[in-house]
Design a protein around this motif. Structure first.
Motif, mmCIF file in Angstrom:
data_model
loop_
_atom_site.group_PDB
_atom_site.id
_atom_site.type_symbol
_atom_site.label_atom_id
_atom_site.label_comp_id
_atom_site.label_asym_id
_atom_site.label_seq_id
_atom_site.Cartn_x
_atom_site.Cartn_y
_atom_site.Cartn_z
ATOM 1 N N SER A 164 0.864 -1.174 0.000
ATOM 2 C CA SER A 164 0.000 0.000 0.000
ATOM 3 C C SER A 164 0.903 1.227 0.000
ATOM 4 O O SER A 164 2.113 1.125 0.199
ATOM 5 C CB SER A 164 -0.923 0.012 1.225
ATOM 6 N N GLN A 182 1.488 4.983 1.819
ATOM 7 C CA GLN A 182 1.135 5.790 2.985
ATOM 8 C C GLN A 182 1.817 7.140 2.890
ATOM 9 O O GLN A 182 3.026 7.209 2.623
ATOM 10 C CB GLN A 182 1.540 5.077 4.278
ATOM 11 N N MET A 229 2.329 -4.834 3.360
ATOM 12 C CA MET A 229 1.216 -5.081 4.289
ATOM 13 C C MET A 229 1.359 -6.430 4.951
ATOM 14 O O MET A 229 1.953 -7.315 4.469
ATOM 15 C CB MET A 229 -0.107 -5.005 3.532
#
Length: 147
Positions: A79, A81, A147
């Motif tokens: 992901s 961030q 993740m």
């Protein structure tokens, strides 16, 4: 961490992208950009790989540097961030090291409507990225996180 990732060797002359390679952005003309890394001057540096242009670039010493040998990131689960000022969250993808041994992380920024990858250099408190022939920097960026 549940997932893993690996770096797969690539070469501009062969211009083959392995299945599952991580697409991280797009160039001004919409060309796909993939996550890569290269050896340069004793460093291993995050790179942007643009298969449709037979191109791979890193940011180094104030310049956008063309490279023909690279590795592509083939992910498990990732992901993005948001972060600032050289900070990286837990699970940030280690994408390289400086000759002095400092860890570099994979980041990306949005510049002139393009999402382009670069290197997060924590001690410099910025994300450097190659763009339009130059090395650019941003204190605001996204960090690639496993993740």
């Amino acid at each position: 961490m549940a997932g893993t990732y690996r770096w797969v060797p690539g070469c501009i002359s062969q211009c083959s992208i392995p299945p599952g390679a991580l697409r991280v952005g797009s160039d001004a003309d919409g060309a796909e950009i993939y996550a890569g890394r290269c050896h340069h001057e004793g460093d291993i540096i995050p790179a942007k790989v643009i298969p449709s242009k037979n191109a791979c670039y890193i940011s180094y010493g104030g310049e956008e540097v063309f490279k023909d040998q690279f590795e592509l990131l083939v992910p498990a689960m990732f992901s993005w961030q948001f972060s600032t000022n050289g900070a990286v969250p837990p699970g940030a993808v280690v994408a390289g090291t400086t000759a002095d041994g400092e860890t570099l992380y994979y980041g990306r920024v949005t510049h002139d409507g393009c999402t382009t990858p670069g290197k997060i250099h924590p001690s410099h408190e910025t994300c450097y990225y190659p763009f339009d022939g130059e090395e650019r920097s941003s204190s605001e960026y996204e960090v690639l996180v496993l993740m």
